[in-house]
Design an enzyme around this catalytic site. Structure first.
Site, PDB file in Angstrom:
ATOM      1  N   CYS A   2     -36.585  48.031 -13.591  1.00 34.42           N
ATOM      2  CA  CYS A   2     -35.294  48.669 -13.823  1.00 34.42           C
ATOM      3  C   CYS A   2     -34.904  49.485 -12.598  1.00 34.42           C
ATOM      4  O   CYS A   2     -35.752  49.942 -11.847  1.00 34.42           O
ATOM      5  CB  CYS A   2     -35.386  49.599 -15.014  1.00 34.42           C
ATOM      6  SG  CYS A   2     -35.984  48.784 -16.485  1.00 34.42           S
ATOM      7  N   LYS A 582     -37.947  41.982  -8.676  1.00 39.41           N
ATOM      8  CA  LYS A 582     -38.451  42.082  -7.315  1.00 39.41           C
ATOM      9  C   LYS A 582     -39.748  42.880  -7.232  1.00 39.41           C
ATOM     10  O   LYS A 582     -40.658  42.523  -6.512  1.00 39.41           O
ATOM     11  CB  LYS A 582     -37.366  42.736  -6.444  1.00 39.41           C
ATOM     12  CG  LYS A 582     -37.734  42.862  -4.987  1.00 39.41           C
ATOM     13  CD  LYS A 582     -37.721  41.514  -4.323  1.00 39.41           C
ATOM     14  CE  LYS A 582     -38.193  41.547  -2.898  1.00 39.41           C
ATOM     15  NZ  LYS A 582     -38.647  40.221  -2.465  1.00 39.41           N
TER      16      LYS A 582
HETATM   17  C1  G6P Z   1     -43.168  40.427  -8.113  1.00 42.66           C
HETATM   18  C2  G6P Z   1     -42.201  39.633  -7.262  1.00 42.66           C
HETATM   19  C3  G6P Z   1     -42.981  38.750  -6.287  1.00 42.66           C
HETATM   20  C4  G6P Z   1     -43.942  39.602  -5.465  1.00 42.66           C
HETATM   21  C5  G6P Z   1     -44.879  40.418  -6.356  1.00 42.66           C
HETATM   22  C6  G6P Z   1     -45.691  41.433  -5.569  1.00 42.66           C
HETATM   23  O1  G6P Z   1     -43.846  39.570  -8.964  1.00 42.66           O
HETATM   24  O2  G6P Z   1     -41.345  38.847  -8.054  1.00 42.66           O
HETATM   25  O3  G6P Z   1     -42.071  38.102  -5.407  1.00 42.66           O
HETATM   26  O4  G6P Z   1     -44.701  38.767  -4.631  1.00 42.66           O
HETATM   27  O5  G6P Z   1     -44.101  41.164  -7.307  1.00 42.66           O
HETATM   28  O6  G6P Z   1     -44.823  42.383  -5.021  1.00 42.66           O
HETATM   29  P1  G6P Z   1     -45.231  43.364  -3.852  1.00 42.66           P
HETATM   30  O7  G6P Z   1     -44.009  44.209  -3.640  1.00 42.66           O
HETATM   31  O8  G6P Z   1     -46.401  44.156  -4.346  1.00 42.66           O
HETATM   32  O9  G6P Z   1     -45.580  42.523  -2.684  1.00 42.66           O
END
Ligand code: G6P
Length: 587
Positions: A2, A582
């Site tokens: 959020c 994200k």
């Molecule tokens: C979420 C996103 C992924 C990302 C993962 C880790 O699942 O959708 O795209 O790789 O989080 O995020 P971070 O910010 O820790 O690399």
């Protein structure tokens, strides 16, 4: 996750709140709402859908008032309904709340509020307990600060919330979820993400854990949960985080893919000292754990290949979410290298806290330098790739990989002698002609399964390519180590199957050609990503020839492009894949 935003201004705040929510929507986009205080009351509007659609319907941006809050949601507790959309009001409609995170003891608090205070809940969220607790405590003391301190005593979990009081106060509370105060002469803003800051604000205060801020008129005061005035520093945010836009591109995802010839050159730049320290720690460690989630986990796997091959280091990669199940095997006093684009994923923060309990030295690689993970680390190196808005990580992945190569190169006394300009040029070459990939996407748009194979250091790229395809095209895709095909997956191959083979001309090439023959014998089609043509390819996606050890940096670009153009062919908005966010700040 959020996004939350609060604004106090000398003029009407609703238009700015709505446009900031639009900018932060990549962190959650199933519903949206605002609450604005006018002369006599707090007015709320909220609905299911993305910001523009709900605003067209409800005209959220037309509500008058100089102080307000807003929210875009990624549902955790309670379905995607207008009732569950934030803001949530207390029973007397005098306090509205938006919230990011989870209140773990909300069931117990709800029961207590229903039983002892006759509170009637209108939603099935965990959030709604917050405005009601605030209201009950405020009624007792008539003091906003006291009400906040009493309320946070009752809440368990990781959260950040904003509360808007009918008496005019705007409050922001941080407990393990990010919260930033933006300051300017006329406006004060509270936001979960720098990307949400209005264009005129570049001076910010990153609240620490267990702090809260009270804004009344043009004044702000920051306290810790014990009620003492807190120390803080005002920082300036980089220009690249202001006015984030798609420019002439249709989507952020493709804009970010096309930024890679530039971002690959900026990876880790300006952080030489930290990079050296990280190299020293890894060099001196008997054992290194590398951890991350999703795309950042795939980078952790690549780290194992690079650090062991070029520096003979003992490295183990552990998915951040799996760390707690491996915790009893973690060797005390080792090094933990935590990788995260956002630095806010709940899983990576938990992995690091497990590492700390075992006396691990925490090093990290992060795009958001002011994130929670940065605070937990002794040394951090920055990706420097600018804000990444596309939910599917693209440019952050290649920047992470570039930094791994820099570390590996230093560990082996410059045995790789990498010239990143060559990589940047190779990216530009691949991106200069995407016609074959577009044609491929058109031809395979109705498939329901796609396999990506790679061997050795290319295997994590196969997993990453498959993840991109799953995330934004909704086609089931699997990344497989080439040698494993014959141990199961070949059972799935027939004339309707497509297999992408990551096949640069290196030590994996000959074995891949054997796999290709096995696949072709089952009449499946081959999409070869390679610098060398082979007649067995049904589609050949050519990549430039570069130094053999560096192909992992290159081969991922066509995979990102295949995922993007396949999403377009399938009519999917790649920037907003369903059910994803994200940065996942809940466990
Ligand atoms: C979420 C996103 C992924 C990302 C993962 C880790 O699942 O959708 O795209 O790789 O989080 O995020 P971070 O910010 O820790 O690399």
């Amino acid at each position: 996750m959020c996004s939350i935003l609060g604004l106090f201004s000398n003029s009407d705040v609703a238009p700015t709140i709505v446009s900031s929510l639009k900018k932060m929507e990549y962190r959650g986009y199933d519903s949206v709402g605002v609450a604005i205080k006018n002369e006599s009351a707090i007015q709320t509007k909220k609905g299911v859908g993305k910001v523009n659609a709900v605003n067209d319907q409800l005209q959220m941006d037309k509500i008058g008032g100089h102080v307000g809050i807003g929210h875009t949601r990624w549902a955790t507790h309670g379905g995607v309904t207008a009732e569950n959309a934030h803001p949530h009001m207390c029973n007397t409609d005098s306090i509205g709340v938006v919230h990011n995170g989870i209140i773990e003891n909300y069931v117990e608090l709800r029961e207590e509020l229903e039983r002892n205070h006759n509170i009637i809940f209108k939603s099935s969220t965990d959030t709604e307990v917050i405005p009601n607790l605030l209201q009950i405590f405020y009624e007792k003391s008539h003091d906003v600060k006291r009400a906040i301190m009493d309320t946070v005593q009752k809440l368990k979990g990781h959260y950040a919330f904003l509360a808007l009081f009918k008496s005019g106060e705007l409050v922001g509370v941080r407990n393990h979820e990010p919260l930033i105060v933006g300051v300017s002469d006329n406006d004060l803003v509270l936001t979960s993400d720098v990307v949400g800051l209005p264009e005129n604000i570049s001076s910010v205060i990153y609240l620490d854990n267990n702090q809260f801020v009270i804004i009344k008129n043009n004044q702000y005061k920051i306290y810790n949960f014990e009620g003492h005035a807190a120390q803080f520093a005002i920082k300036t945010i980089p220009k690249s985080y202001q006015n984030v836009s798609k420019g002439s591109y249709d989507h952020f995802t493709i804009k970010e893919i096309f930024e890679q010839p530039t971002t690959i050159l900026a990876a880790g730049e300006g952080d030489d000292n930290n990079l050296e320290k990280i190299v020293e720690f890894i060099r001196d460690s008997d054992f290194v754990y590398v951890t991350g989630s999703g795309t950042s986990y795939h980078i952790s796997v690549i780290a194992k290949y690079l650090f062991s091959r070029f520096a003979g280091k003992k490295v183990e990669h552990v998915m951040a979410s799996e760390m707690k199940y491996s915790s009893r095997y973690i060797i005390p006093n080792s090094t933990m290298f935590a990788i995260s684009q956002s630095g806010e994923s709940a899983d990576i923060l938990e992995a690091v806290s497990i590492g700390k309990k075992k006396n691990a030295q925490i090093l990290s690689m992060i795009n958001s330098r002011n994130s929670s993970l940065a605070r937990e680390s002794i040394f951090t190196v920055g990706l420097n790739c600018g804000p990444e808005i596309g939910v599917a990580a693209t440019k952050s992945y290649t920047s992470q990989m570039a930094i791994l190569y820099k570390i590996a190169d230093k560990l082996c006394d410059n045995c790789l002698a990498i010239d990143f300009n060559t990589i940047s040029d190779a990216y530009s070459k691949i991106l200069s002609d995407t016609s074959k990939i577009k044609e491929l996407a058109k031809n395979i748009k109705d498939i329901s399964n796609l396999f990506v194979i790679g061997r050795g250091v290319h295997y994590p790229n196969a997993k990453e390519g498959a993840l991109k395809i799953k995330e934004i095209t909704y086609v089931h895709a699997e990344g497989i180590a080439g040698g494993e095909l014959k141990h199961g997956p070949l059972a799935l191959m027939d004339s309707s199957t497509y297999v992408i083979v990551i096949n640069p001309f290196d030590d994996s090439y000959v074995d891949n050609i054997s796999s290709i023959h096995e696949i072709k014998s089952r009449e499946a089609k081959i999409i070869g990503i390679s610098n060398k043509y082979d007649p067995s390819y049904d589609y050949w996606i050519e990549i430039p020839t570069i130094r053999e050890e560096l192909y992992p940096l290159l081969e991922i670009i066509p995979l990102q492009l295949i995922a993007y153009y396949l999403a377009i062919e399938r009519g999917i908005d790649p920037d907003y894949p369903k059910n994803l966010a994200k940065s996942v700040t809940v466990k």
